[in-house]
Design a protein around this motif. Structure first.
Motif, PDB file in Angstrom:
ATOM      1  N   THR A 188      42.312  37.379  41.749  1.00 50.49           N
ATOM      2  CA  THR A 188      41.716  38.700  41.502  1.00 50.49           C
ATOM      3  C   THR A 188      40.304  38.514  41.671  1.00 50.49           C
ATOM      4  OG1 THR A 188      41.541  37.999  38.869  1.00 50.49           O
ATOM      5  CG2 THR A 188      43.276  39.445  39.660  1.00 50.49           C
ATOM      6  N   GLY A 189      39.860  37.599  42.555  1.00 54.56           N
ATOM      7  CA  GLY A 189      38.552  37.486  43.020  1.00 54.56           C
ATOM      8  C   GLY A 189      38.195  38.456  43.879  1.00 54.56           C
ATOM      9  N   ALA A 190      39.020  39.069  44.604  1.00 58.05           N
ATOM     10  CA  ALA A 190      38.673  39.947  45.724  1.00 58.05           C
ATOM     11  C   ALA A 190      38.688  41.269  45.223  1.00 58.05           C
ATOM     12  CB  ALA A 190      39.650  39.864  46.924  1.00 58.05           C
ATOM     13  N   GLU A 191      37.784  41.517  44.214  1.00 57.70           N
ATOM     14  CA  GLU A 191      37.669  42.965  43.602  1.00 57.70           C
ATOM     15  C   GLU A 191      36.555  43.917  44.246  1.00 57.70           C
ATOM     16  OE1 GLU A 191      37.203  42.413  39.593  1.00 57.70           O
ATOM     17  OE2 GLU A 191      38.954  40.985  39.059  1.00 57.70           O
ATOM     18  N   GLY A 192      36.859  45.213  44.223  1.00 52.63           N
ATOM     19  CA  GLY A 192      35.953  46.062  44.380  1.00 52.63           C
ATOM     20  C   GLY A 192      34.822  46.513  43.418  1.00 52.63           C
ATOM     21  N   PRO A 193      34.070  47.406  43.407  1.00 52.19           N
ATOM     22  CA  PRO A 193      33.310  47.710  42.392  1.00 52.19           C
ATOM     23  C   PRO A 193      33.822  48.405  41.181  1.00 52.19           C
ATOM     24  CG  PRO A 193      33.043  49.302  44.302  1.00 52.19           C
ATOM     25  CD  PRO A 193      33.721  48.088  44.711  1.00 52.19           C
ATOM     26  N   ASP A 194      33.262  48.283  40.002  1.00 48.16           N
ATOM     27  CA  ASP A 194      33.730  48.860  39.015  1.00 48.16           C
ATOM     28  C   ASP A 194      33.476  50.266  38.808  1.00 48.16           C
ATOM     29  OD1 ASP A 194      35.175  49.470  36.547  1.00 48.16           O
ATOM     30  OD2 ASP A 194      33.626  48.198  35.215  1.00 48.16           O
ATOM     31  N   VAL A 195      34.280  51.221  39.432  1.00 44.25           N
ATOM     32  CA  VAL A 195      34.189  52.439  39.546  1.00 44.25           C
ATOM     33  C   VAL A 195      35.302  53.224  38.913  1.00 44.25           C
ATOM     34  CG1 VAL A 195      32.793  52.899  41.430  1.00 44.25           C
ATOM     35  CG2 VAL A 195      34.788  52.867  41.826  1.00 44.25           C
ATOM     36  N   ARG A 196      35.125  54.341  38.325  1.00 44.66           N
ATOM     37  CA  ARG A 196      36.448  54.834  37.710  1.00 44.66           C
ATOM     38  C   ARG A 196      36.666  56.206  38.017  1.00 44.66           C
ATOM     39  NH1 ARG A 196      38.364  50.900  34.628  1.00 44.66           N
ATOM     40  NH2 ARG A 196      36.930  49.819  33.357  1.00 44.66           N
ATOM     41  N   VAL A 197      36.716  56.393  39.532  1.00 48.40           N
ATOM     42  CA  VAL A 197      37.031  57.401  40.259  1.00 48.40           C
ATOM     43  C   VAL A 197      37.871  56.959  41.152  1.00 48.40           C
ATOM     44  CG1 VAL A 197      35.317  59.211  39.578  1.00 48.40           C
ATOM     45  CG2 VAL A 197      35.198  57.643  41.692  1.00 48.40           C
ATOM     46  N   PRO A 198      39.058  57.718  41.783  1.00 51.52           N
ATOM     47  CA  PRO A 198      39.851  57.154  42.854  1.00 51.52           C
ATOM     48  C   PRO A 198      39.318  56.691  44.179  1.00 51.52           C
ATOM     49  CG  PRO A 198      41.066  58.959  41.575  1.00 51.52           C
ATOM     50  CD  PRO A 198      39.587  58.846  41.397  1.00 51.52           C
ATOM     51  N   ALA A 253      41.237  44.203  58.147  1.00 54.07           N
ATOM     52  CA  ALA A 253      41.778  43.475  57.021  1.00 54.07           C
ATOM     53  C   ALA A 253      41.888  44.375  55.890  1.00 54.07           C
ATOM     54  CB  ALA A 253      40.573  42.455  56.764  1.00 54.07           C
ATOM     55  N   GLY A 254      43.070  43.773  55.193  1.00 52.00           N
ATOM     56  CA  GLY A 254      43.236  44.772  53.913  1.00 52.00           C
ATOM     57  C   GLY A 254      43.942  44.013  52.643  1.00 52.00           C
ATOM     58  N   THR A 255      43.981  44.417  51.585  1.00 54.72           N
ATOM     59  CA  THR A 255      44.894  43.965  50.734  1.00 54.72           C
ATOM     60  C   THR A 255      46.291  44.604  50.308  1.00 54.72           C
ATOM     61  OG1 THR A 255      43.620  45.539  49.092  1.00 54.72           O
ATOM     62  CG2 THR A 255      42.677  43.417  49.162  1.00 54.72           C
ATOM     63  N   TRP A 256      46.893  44.365  49.595  1.00 54.78           N
ATOM     64  CA  TRP A 256      48.229  45.101  49.156  1.00 54.78           C
ATOM     65  C   TRP A 256      47.856  46.767  49.392  1.00 54.78           C
ATOM     66  CZ3 TRP A 256      49.575  41.519  44.586  1.00 54.78           C
ATOM     67  CH2 TRP A 256      50.157  40.629  45.103  1.00 54.78           C
ATOM     68  N   HIS A 279      45.569  41.499  45.232  1.00 55.87           N
ATOM     69  CA  HIS A 279      44.901  42.943  44.869  1.00 55.87           C
ATOM     70  C   HIS A 279      43.353  42.764  45.431  1.00 55.87           C
ATOM     71  CE1 HIS A 279      48.049  43.324  41.845  1.00 55.87           C
ATOM     72  NE2 HIS A 279      47.950  42.118  41.761  1.00 55.87           N
ATOM     73  N   GLY A 280      42.642  44.056  45.062  1.00 57.01           N
ATOM     74  CA  GLY A 280      41.362  44.026  45.486  1.00 57.01           C
ATOM     75  C   GLY A 280      41.207  45.072  46.604  1.00 57.01           C
ATOM     76  N   HIS A 281      39.731  45.133  46.857  1.00 58.13           N
ATOM     77  CA  HIS A 281      39.227  45.973  47.725  1.00 58.13           C
ATOM     78  C   HIS A 281      37.936  45.480  48.545  1.00 58.13           C
ATOM     79  CE1 HIS A 281      38.413  49.775  49.721  1.00 58.13           C
ATOM     80  NE2 HIS A 281      37.246  49.722  49.311  1.00 58.13           N
ATOM     81  N   GLY A 282      37.796  45.401  49.807  1.00 57.16           N
ATOM     82  CA  GLY A 282      36.675  44.681  50.567  1.00 57.16           C
ATOM     83  C   GLY A 282      36.667  43.377  50.394  1.00 57.16           C
ATOM     84  N   LEU A 283      37.299  42.615  51.297  1.00 60.98           N
ATOM     85  CA  LEU A 283      37.459  41.419  51.246  1.00 60.98           C
ATOM     86  C   LEU A 283      36.336  40.399  51.577  1.00 60.98           C
ATOM     87  CD1 LEU A 283      41.022  41.349  52.656  1.00 60.98           C
ATOM     88  CD2 LEU A 283      40.466  40.588  50.305  1.00 60.98           C
ATOM     89  N   TYR A 284      35.492  40.783  52.658  1.00 63.22           N
ATOM     90  CA  TYR A 284      34.425  40.305  52.966  1.00 63.22           C
ATOM     91  C   TYR A 284      33.221  40.046  52.007  1.00 63.22           C
ATOM     92  CZ  TYR A 284      31.325  37.728  56.527  1.00 63.22           C
ATOM     93  OH  TYR A 284      30.656  37.021  56.984  1.00 63.22           O
ATOM     94  N   HIS A 285      33.124  41.432  51.573  1.00 61.12           N
ATOM     95  CA  HIS A 285      31.894  41.399  50.555  1.00 61.12           C
ATOM     96  C   HIS A 285      32.291  40.711  49.378  1.00 61.12           C
ATOM     97  CE1 HIS A 285      29.407  45.303  52.258  1.00 61.12           C
ATOM     98  NE2 HIS A 285      29.789  44.278  52.957  1.00 61.12           N
ATOM     99  N   THR A 286      33.471  40.720  48.846  1.00 57.47           N
ATOM    100  CA  THR A 286      33.716  39.944  47.710  1.00 57.47           C
ATOM    101  C   THR A 286      34.128  38.594  47.755  1.00 57.47           C
ATOM    102  OG1 THR A 286      35.908  41.075  47.918  1.00 57.47           O
ATOM    103  CG2 THR A 286      34.310  42.340  46.620  1.00 57.47           C
TER     104      THR A 286
END
Length: 750
Positions: free
Chosen positions: A738-748, A673-676, A700-707
């Motif tokens: 935009t509910g399916a967001e990953g953690p707020d990290v600032r590195v790629p 499973a994956g986002t765009w 958008h987003g990252h990590g659909l099950y966890h989010t």
């Protein structure tokens, strides 16, 4: 006996009351259709995620079945209680002194009539429910089931046939109770208590107690014989038979006492005891575990000791913390769902704490287990401050700069490595995979069901390669793809990121909240990067941003716009400020997400797993080739895919990834499973295994099950429970949600 049976058949078919009673059973069909109608009204009033939260109607028998059972029980009861007159004097019993023969003669008549009528009723209830649900029946819900059940689904047809076959057992139960109680009213009241009142009362009890009691009641047993309910099929079948045998034993007792014969009493009692005893014996035994689990906040916690070096299993060990969201006990436990955290080095313990709501439905069938892995920074064996820092990467322009980058990376690694060289050299994903196998073995599970999120896909695929027979299922969610050739991987990643940049540009063109609204965002961006490469843009404390620095810093916000596009607004503002000679818009949010670094650091804690996993370049020539590829195919984001591999130049530890190809023919079908920005990588991995399927989230987003995306969770749960793979390219609509967001990290991210 033949004459007695013929007499009973003649009596049954000539009594108009029996026909009326059978016709009244059609009310069960109306009840099932009525409930389905009410559900469809509520379902249609909701949208998207809320529809996924509905409970499944399954085969549609839930409401009508208790009434159908009551009619069949009454049919059996009336066949005997109407024989009794005032003072329990019966003309039939007087005419047929062989009371057991008289009772036994009723059985074939009841069985034949109730079997035919029962199958008609069951399929009638099913057909009525599915007709009312229509196309809605195929909607996959959060509990992994569909709103309705198609006959083509495994177990549905068998379940209907078994439920129809349960009708004669209920009729015989009514016959037995009627013989023992010798009162029409008393027998009907007893049947109503057993078939109607007790199931409702069980539903009012706290969970899981109410579910466990309800699963042992008559109405729930037929479905559990064909399906994987709270009881095993053998246990459910034994209990259903025990109800009937107990009732018939009571009848035998009543007749035996009148005839002063104990043999029927003893035989019936023994049969009942054996059947009831078979239920717990047939339940699946809990696996023998050597781990001790203790409550810790909302989780259960444990720990396991594993070798630092799996090549020396008797050598030094380290302790890894484990966490569990335990099986709720509402339905039969299938096993362990093992959640492999991303990062690398992310905490699966923290995932279970923060994302427990996403696992609410799957816990009806699984224990959910995760860990703080050996490469987790919070493990505390290596210095945390050292691991969270690292060099600021600059793409080398020649071999001299390549060598300088190698010295810088090696020096940063050696500073952290000095505290524990042995452990530092074994933080690769293969060692992580062997840790997972140790956990499986310690828990006594034959197989694990896996969920691998983000970089967790790398140890997940390593485990699948090392221990294919131990994989029951593998769900990959936005996972990193290290199996592609680097040029193929870079080409795919650049295409994904360019598409995301186009979405950002289109948003700026349509939303006045964008600081670049009304301008050509692509031109502004490229001009800024080119100017910054010629003359880096000052930020603070003497730090300046090159065009490469700006692109790397922008990547996390570009991938995940945030609620109400908050991160895209932040990015647009930072670009506008940098145009005016001030890069603090970038340095401020990088600093906030990286514990104070003014540029994205190539952190040692990330690279100590990336580099042994083979993320880096083989040599300078490969780097130059892939840099040229990015310059050709990525007009806005060239160079961004260089950042992670360049962090491994000069790394002091060797690559430890498996050399053998993935044993795809020994593995069960996967689901990816994956986002765009994640789908292409994840789909490429999953579809390497024959029979696999994929879920494409349009958003958008990252990590659909966890989010918490309900659509993805629904399809994943269906796969976890029944191993039913969704069709390739199954779509979950996300749009601009935009509910399916990953953690707020600032590195790629990788």
């Amino acid at each position: 006996m033949k004459d007695a049976i013929a007499a009973e058949w003649l009596k049954f078919r000539t009594l108009r009351s029996n026909l009326c009673l059978l016709l009244s059973a059609l009310i069960a069909v109306g009840l099932s259709a009525g409930v389905a109608f009410l559900v469809t009204r509520g379902f249609d009033a909701q949208r998207g995620a809320e529809q996924r939260r509905f409970g499944s109607l399954g085969d549609g028998l839930g409401t009508g079945l208790p009434f159908a059972h009551l009619v069949m029980g009454a049919l059996g009861a009336l066949s005997i209680t109407t024989e009794y007159g005032t003072g329990h004097i019966s003309t039939s019993l007087t005419a047929v002194p062989a009371r057991r023969t008289f009772l036994l003669a009723k059985i074939p008549v009841l069985v034949a009539v109730s079997l035919v009528a029962g199958q008609v009723l069951v399929f009638g209830m099913y057909a009525a429910t599915m007709a009312v649900l229509g196309a809605r029946a195929g909607t996959v819900l959060l509990d992994g089931e569909t709103l309705g059940a198609s006959l083509s689904e495994p177990g549905v047809l068998a379940g209907l046939l078994i439920t129809g076959a349960s009708m004669p057992l209920v009729a015989l139960m009514g016959l037995g109770l009627g013989t023992a109680i010798r009162s029409t009213a008393g027998t009907l009241v007893t049947l109503m208590v057993l078939l109607l009142i007790l199931p409702v009362a069980a539903q009012t009890l706290p969970r899981p107690l109410g579910d466990q009691i309800g699963a042992h009641l008559i109405g729930a047993l037929p479905g559990q014989i064909a399906a994987d309910g709270l009881l095993t099929p053998l246990a459910a079948g034994a209990l259903l038979a025990a109800y009937t045998v107990a009732a018939m034993a009571a009848a035998a007792v009543a007749i035996a006492l009148r005839g002063h014969r104990l043999r029927p009493l003893l035989a019936g009692s023994a049969a009942t005891i054996l059947l009831v005893g078979a239920a717990p014996v047939s339940a699946a035994a809990a696996p023998a575990s050597t781990l001790t689990w203790k409550p810790c906040d909302k989780l259960l916690c444990s720990e396991i000791r594993v070798p630092v070096d799996w090549a020396e299993p008797r050598g030094r060990t380290i302790t890894l913390p484990l966490a569990m969201l335990p099986h709720t006990g509402r339905r039969h436990r299938i096993g362990v769902l093992f959640s492999i955290p991303g990062g690398p080095g992310g905490s699966g313990v923290e995932d279970l704490e923060r994302r427990a709501g996403s696992f609410a439905q799957i816990r009806d069938r699984f224990d959910v287990v995760s860990l703080l892995p050996r490469n987790g920074i919070e493990l505390g064996v290596l210095d945390q401050d050292c691991l969270t820092t690292g060099p600021w990467i600059t793409p080398p322009g020649d071999e001299r700069e390549w060598a300088a980058l190698a010295r810088s990376n090696r020096a940063a690694a050696e500073r952290c490595r000095a505290a524990d060289p042995e452990l530092f050299g074994h933080l690769d994903s293969v060692s992580f995979a062997r840790d997972i196998e140790a956990i499986r073995s310690a828990m006594g599970e034959r197989q694990f069901t896996f969920m691998a999120t983000s970089y967790g896909g790398v140890p997940g695929l390593a485990y699948a390669g090392l221990f294919p027979s131990r994989v029951r299922a593998m769900y990959l969610d936005g996972t990193v793809n290290t199996l592609r050739d680097k040029s193929e991987e870079d080409r795919a990643r650049y295409a994904l990121m360019e598409a995301q940049f186009t979405r950002f540009s289109q948003w700026c063109a349509t939303d006045s909240a964008c600081a670049l609204h009304g301008r050509d965002v692509g031109t502004v961006w490229n001009d800024l990067r080119s100017a910054a490469d010629r003359s880096p843009v000052p930020a603070e404390k003497g730090v300046a941003y090159s065009g490469f620095d700006i692109a790397v810093a922008a990547m996390p916000d570009l991938v995940t716009p945030g609620t109400d596009h908050a991160r895209w607004k932040e990015l647009a503002q930072a670009i506008r400020r940098a145009e005016k000679g001030d890069a603090t818009g970038f340095s401020d949010y990088v600093k906030a997400g990286t514990l104070g670094s003014l540029k994205p650091p190539s952190s040692v804690g990330m690279n100590m797993t990336h580099c042994p996993d083979g993320i880096g370049y083989r040599d300078y020539a490969e780097y130059r080739r892939l840099r040229a590829l990015g310059d050709r195919i990525a007009p806005h984001l060239s160079g961004t895919e260089l950042w992670h591999p360049l962090g491994c130049v000069g790394w002091p530890e060797p690559v430890r990834t498996p050399t053998a190809p993935l044993p795809v023919n020994q593995l069960p079908p996967f689901v990816g499973a994956g986002t765009w920005t994640d789908y292409a990588d994840t789909a490429d991995l999953a579809l390497r295994v024959p029979g696999s399927g994929t879920i494409r989230f349009e958003g958008h987003g990252h990590g659909l099950y966890h989010t918490g995306d309900p659509c993805t969770i629904a399809h994943a749960n269906r796969y976890f429970i029944d191993l039913r793979v969704p069709p390739t390219n199954t779509v979950c609509a996300g749009g601009d949600q935009t509910g399916a967001e990953g953690p707020d990290v600032r590195v790629p991210r990788r």
